[in-house]
Motif scaffolding. Structure first.
Motif, PDB file in Angstrom:
ATOM      1  N   LEU B  15      24.004  43.378  40.398  1.00 40.44           N
ATOM      2  CA  LEU B  15      24.604  43.300  39.071  1.00 40.44           C
ATOM      3  C   LEU B  15      25.256  44.631  38.688  1.00 40.44           C
ATOM      4  O   LEU B  15      26.383  44.678  38.188  1.00 40.44           O
ATOM      5  CB  LEU B  15      23.495  42.942  38.075  1.00 40.44           C
ATOM      6  CG  LEU B  15      23.860  42.409  36.702  1.00 40.44           C
ATOM      7  CD1 LEU B  15      24.892  41.319  36.798  1.00 40.44           C
ATOM      8  CD2 LEU B  15      22.594  41.886  36.031  1.00 40.44           C
ATOM      9  N   TYR B  16      24.536  45.691  38.959  1.00 35.77           N
ATOM     10  CA  TYR B  16      25.025  47.047  38.672  1.00 35.77           C
ATOM     11  C   TYR B  16      26.280  47.335  39.488  1.00 35.77           C
ATOM     12  O   TYR B  16      27.296  47.794  38.943  1.00 35.77           O
ATOM     13  CB  TYR B  16      23.887  48.010  39.022  1.00 35.77           C
ATOM     14  CG  TYR B  16      24.195  49.478  39.097  1.00 35.77           C
ATOM     15  CD1 TYR B  16      24.349  50.235  37.948  1.00 35.77           C
ATOM     16  CD2 TYR B  16      24.270  50.113  40.338  1.00 35.77           C
ATOM     17  CE1 TYR B  16      24.582  51.599  38.034  1.00 35.77           C
ATOM     18  CE2 TYR B  16      24.499  51.479  40.421  1.00 35.77           C
ATOM     19  CZ  TYR B  16      24.658  52.223  39.272  1.00 35.77           C
ATOM     20  OH  TYR B  16      24.875  53.572  39.358  1.00 35.77           O
ATOM     21  N   ALA B  17      26.258  47.002  40.772  1.00 36.88           N
ATOM     22  CA  ALA B  17      27.396  47.276  41.646  1.00 36.88           C
ATOM     23  C   ALA B  17      28.600  46.421  41.252  1.00 36.88           C
ATOM     24  O   ALA B  17      29.731  46.912  41.219  1.00 36.88           O
ATOM     25  CB  ALA B  17      27.008  47.020  43.104  1.00 36.88           C
ATOM     26  N   ALA B  18      28.358  45.146  40.941  1.00 35.48           N
ATOM     27  CA  ALA B  18      29.461  44.249  40.582  1.00 35.48           C
ATOM     28  C   ALA B  18      30.110  44.708  39.284  1.00 35.48           C
ATOM     29  O   ALA B  18      31.341  44.697  39.147  1.00 35.48           O
ATOM     30  CB  ALA B  18      28.948  42.814  40.447  1.00 35.48           C
ATOM     31  N   SER B  19      29.298  45.135  38.345  1.00 33.30           N
ATOM     32  CA  SER B  19      29.826  45.596  37.068  1.00 33.30           C
ATOM     33  C   SER B  19      30.722  46.801  37.257  1.00 33.30           C
ATOM     34  O   SER B  19      31.814  46.885  36.679  1.00 33.30           O
ATOM     35  CB  SER B  19      28.659  45.918  36.130  1.00 33.30           C
ATOM     36  OG  SER B  19      29.142  46.413  34.901  1.00 33.30           O
ATOM     37  N   ARG B  20      30.298  47.750  38.091  1.00 35.01           N
ATOM     38  CA  ARG B  20      31.121  48.931  38.321  1.00 35.01           C
ATOM     39  C   ARG B  20      32.357  48.605  39.145  1.00 35.01           C
ATOM     40  O   ARG B  20      33.437  49.165  38.921  1.00 35.01           O
ATOM     41  CB  ARG B  20      30.303  50.034  38.985  1.00 35.01           C
ATOM     42  CG  ARG B  20      29.370  50.708  37.971  1.00 35.01           C
ATOM     43  CD  ARG B  20      28.818  52.026  38.493  1.00 35.01           C
ATOM     44  NE  ARG B  20      28.074  51.814  39.702  1.00 35.01           N
ATOM     45  CZ  ARG B  20      28.307  52.451  40.838  1.00 35.01           C
ATOM     46  NH1 ARG B  20      29.264  53.353  40.907  1.00 35.01           N
ATOM     47  NH2 ARG B  20      27.584  52.194  41.905  1.00 35.01           N
ATOM     48  N   ALA B  21      32.225  47.682  40.091  1.00 32.24           N
ATOM     49  CA  ALA B  21      33.381  47.288  40.894  1.00 32.24           C
ATOM     50  C   ALA B  21      34.448  46.658  39.998  1.00 32.24           C
ATOM     51  O   ALA B  21      35.641  46.918  40.139  1.00 32.24           O
ATOM     52  CB  ALA B  21      32.956  46.307  41.987  1.00 32.24           C
ATOM     53  N   LEU B  22      33.998  45.840  39.064  1.00 32.85           N
ATOM     54  CA  LEU B  22      34.942  45.184  38.165  1.00 32.85           C
ATOM     55  C   LEU B  22      35.615  46.195  37.235  1.00 32.85           C
ATOM     56  O   LEU B  22      36.810  46.084  36.937  1.00 32.85           O
ATOM     57  CB  LEU B  22      34.212  44.118  37.355  1.00 32.85           C
ATOM     58  CG  LEU B  22      35.091  42.982  36.883  1.00 32.85           C
ATOM     59  CD1 LEU B  22      35.774  42.307  38.055  1.00 32.85           C
ATOM     60  CD2 LEU B  22      34.273  41.981  36.110  1.00 32.85           C
ATOM     61  N   ASP B  24      36.289  49.102  38.091  1.00 30.10           N
ATOM     62  CA  ASP B  24      37.295  49.719  38.960  1.00 30.10           C
ATOM     63  C   ASP B  24      38.575  48.890  38.996  1.00 30.10           C
ATOM     64  O   ASP B  24      39.663  49.440  39.148  1.00 30.10           O
ATOM     65  CB  ASP B  24      36.757  49.859  40.387  1.00 30.10           C
ATOM     66  CG  ASP B  24      35.796  51.030  40.520  1.00 30.10           C
ATOM     67  OD1 ASP B  24      35.729  51.841  39.578  1.00 30.10           O
ATOM     68  OD2 ASP B  24      35.115  51.119  41.548  1.00 30.10           O
ATOM     69  N   VAL B  25      38.416  47.554  38.912  1.00 23.79           N
ATOM     70  CA  VAL B  25      39.598  46.686  38.902  1.00 23.79           C
ATOM     71  C   VAL B  25      40.354  46.862  37.588  1.00 23.79           C
ATOM     72  O   VAL B  25      41.585  46.941  37.563  1.00 23.79           O
ATOM     73  CB  VAL B  25      39.191  45.206  39.072  1.00 23.79           C
ATOM     74  CG1 VAL B  25      40.398  44.300  38.887  1.00 23.79           C
ATOM     75  CG2 VAL B  25      38.561  44.981  40.432  1.00 23.79           C
ATOM     76  N   TYR B  26      39.626  46.941  36.505  1.00 26.17           N
ATOM     77  CA  TYR B  26      40.240  47.097  35.185  1.00 26.17           C
ATOM     78  C   TYR B  26      40.957  48.432  35.042  1.00 26.17           C
ATOM     79  O   TYR B  26      42.006  48.518  34.418  1.00 26.17           O
ATOM     80  CB  TYR B  26      39.180  47.006  34.084  1.00 26.17           C
ATOM     81  CG  TYR B  26      38.944  45.616  33.571  1.00 26.17           C
ATOM     82  CD1 TYR B  26      39.846  45.002  32.692  1.00 26.17           C
ATOM     83  CD2 TYR B  26      37.816  44.895  33.947  1.00 26.17           C
ATOM     84  CE1 TYR B  26      39.626  43.736  32.220  1.00 26.17           C
ATOM     85  CE2 TYR B  26      37.595  43.614  33.480  1.00 26.17           C
ATOM     86  CZ  TYR B  26      38.498  43.040  32.611  1.00 26.17           C
ATOM     87  OH  TYR B  26      38.286  41.777  32.142  1.00 26.17           O
ATOM     88  N   TYR B  37      37.989  50.499  29.450  1.00 30.21           N
ATOM     89  CA  TYR B  37      37.440  49.151  29.364  1.00 30.21           C
ATOM     90  C   TYR B  37      36.702  48.886  28.047  1.00 30.21           C
ATOM     91  O   TYR B  37      36.968  47.867  27.388  1.00 30.21           O
ATOM     92  CB  TYR B  37      36.549  48.891  30.584  1.00 30.21           C
ATOM     93  CG  TYR B  37      35.962  47.522  30.609  1.00 30.21           C
ATOM     94  CD1 TYR B  37      36.773  46.385  30.599  1.00 30.21           C
ATOM     95  CD2 TYR B  37      34.589  47.331  30.623  1.00 30.21           C
ATOM     96  CE1 TYR B  37      36.224  45.117  30.615  1.00 30.21           C
ATOM     97  CE2 TYR B  37      34.035  46.067  30.643  1.00 30.21           C
ATOM     98  CZ  TYR B  37      34.856  44.961  30.639  1.00 30.21           C
ATOM     99  OH  TYR B  37      34.308  43.715  30.636  1.00 30.21           O
ATOM    100  N   VAL B 117      42.833  40.268  36.545  1.00 30.52           N
ATOM    101  CA  VAL B 117      41.481  40.681  36.909  1.00 30.52           C
ATOM    102  C   VAL B 117      40.731  39.543  37.594  1.00 30.52           C
ATOM    103  O   VAL B 117      40.056  39.752  38.605  1.00 30.52           O
ATOM    104  CB  VAL B 117      40.712  41.162  35.663  1.00 30.52           C
ATOM    105  CG1 VAL B 117      39.251  41.402  35.996  1.00 30.52           C
ATOM    106  CG2 VAL B 117      41.349  42.432  35.117  1.00 30.52           C
ATOM    107  N   ALA B 120      41.478  39.318  41.162  1.00 30.32           N
ATOM    108  CA  ALA B 120      40.886  40.392  41.972  1.00 30.32           C
ATOM    109  C   ALA B 120      39.437  40.106  42.360  1.00 30.32           C
ATOM    110  O   ALA B 120      38.914  40.708  43.290  1.00 30.32           O
ATOM    111  CB  ALA B 120      40.970  41.726  41.245  1.00 30.32           C
ATOM    112  N   THR B 121      38.780  39.200  41.643  1.00 28.65           N
ATOM    113  CA  THR B 121      37.397  38.882  41.996  1.00 28.65           C
ATOM    114  C   THR B 121      37.329  38.006  43.237  1.00 28.65           C
ATOM    115  O   THR B 121      36.285  37.925  43.879  1.00 28.65           O
ATOM    116  CB  THR B 121      36.674  38.133  40.854  1.00 28.65           C
ATOM    117  OG1 THR B 121      37.360  36.889  40.623  1.00 28.65           O
ATOM    118  CG2 THR B 121      36.666  38.949  39.584  1.00 28.65           C
TER     119      THR B 121
END
Lengths: 148, 148
Positions: B15-22, B24-26, B37, B117, B120-121
């Motif tokens: 969850l932590y990694a996905a949140s930060r990855a997203l 990064d997309v934003y 963001y 966005v 990008a997922t």
DNA sequence: GGCAATTAAGTTGTGCACAATCGATCTGGC
DNA sequence: GCCAGATCGATTGTGCACAACTTAATTGCC
């Protein structure tokens, strides 16, 4: 199309909110051990590695954090007596991050942390696994696209 | 049991990694508009509200952020000319956050952000909805338990 | 062997997040 | 009408995150 802008319809906000909510669950639990969540993640990597102490950049690769985040964090873990940072003899650029006896011992004391947190999510084991796999897929898709 | 401590097995890290990855997309997309963001999230709430300008604490309730986060963020949005903060006449404690003409106009210009966005997922629409609903459920479960 | 390019870690500056606290304002019970 | 308690927003201090830059060490090419 305009409706897509509505806050609660966006996956992105759900992800952001869930991530912060989960950090809220961790906070009081990790407080008992004097740790923050990112510090706990670093310890997870070190515990997993066992004897071969990773360098700062290997830690960064595992957690996807850069030296700007890790350098001060590792200093705090060192000040707490959980970690030692030693310049590599073979390559003076590298700093190896190893566990102290206290750092190793902490692993046992924190054994129940994942279980306590999992309970707080209110999800069953199967759901947790499915959620984790979807999230991991999202993260990996994003990172793969960024490398191209 | 000890295996539960392994990093990649934990939903929490996913969850932590996905949140930060997203995030990064934003970042590069929002950079085009000079926004971060969390600033974008604040604008989403303001756009959704239309004419009735929320107070700082209403914004905080919507995004689950406190004044320590929102006060400086709103000052930056005001400095960017997107937002105005006005003391309520009826209750001098409250500060109402309204959109400027520029702030309103920005909505149209940012129409395609969610779509870009979402792409990008690397997930389909059905998957995105399922993921969003699971995450929302996690968040709400956590908050419900905290209130008791 | 010498040096340009690369790599590693640290530092600086900006912007969240959040706890704790503060001052100003409002409200309800009396 | 007054005042204890609540509410609101701002401020302070700590700790991530990340971009941009700096310094030191190493590597590869010639």
């Amino acid at each position: 199309m305009t409706d897509d802008l509505v806050l609660r319809r966006q996956v992105c906000f759900a992800l952001y909110a869930a991530s912060r909510a989960l950090t809220d669950v961790y906070r009081p639990i990790l407080d008992e051990f004097g740790l923050t969540y990112p510090q706990y993640l670093v310890l997870l990597v070190l515990w997993e590695r066992g004897d071969d102490a990773p360098t700062v950049s290997e830690l960064g690769a595992a957690l996807r954090l850069d030296s700007g985040t890790l350098s001060p964090l590792l200093k705090r873990l060192e000040a707490a007596g959980l970690v030692v940072r030693t310049r590599s003899a073979r390559d003076e650029r590298r700093v190896e991050v190893g566990l102290t006896a206290d750092g190793v011992a902490l692993r046992q004391r924190m054994d129940e942390v994942p279980l306590r947190v999992a309970r707080a999510t209110g999800l069953g084991e199967a759901e947790l696994i499915a959620l984790r796999d979807t999230l991991t897929r999202v993260t990996e898709t994003i990172h793969r696209q960024k490398e191209q």
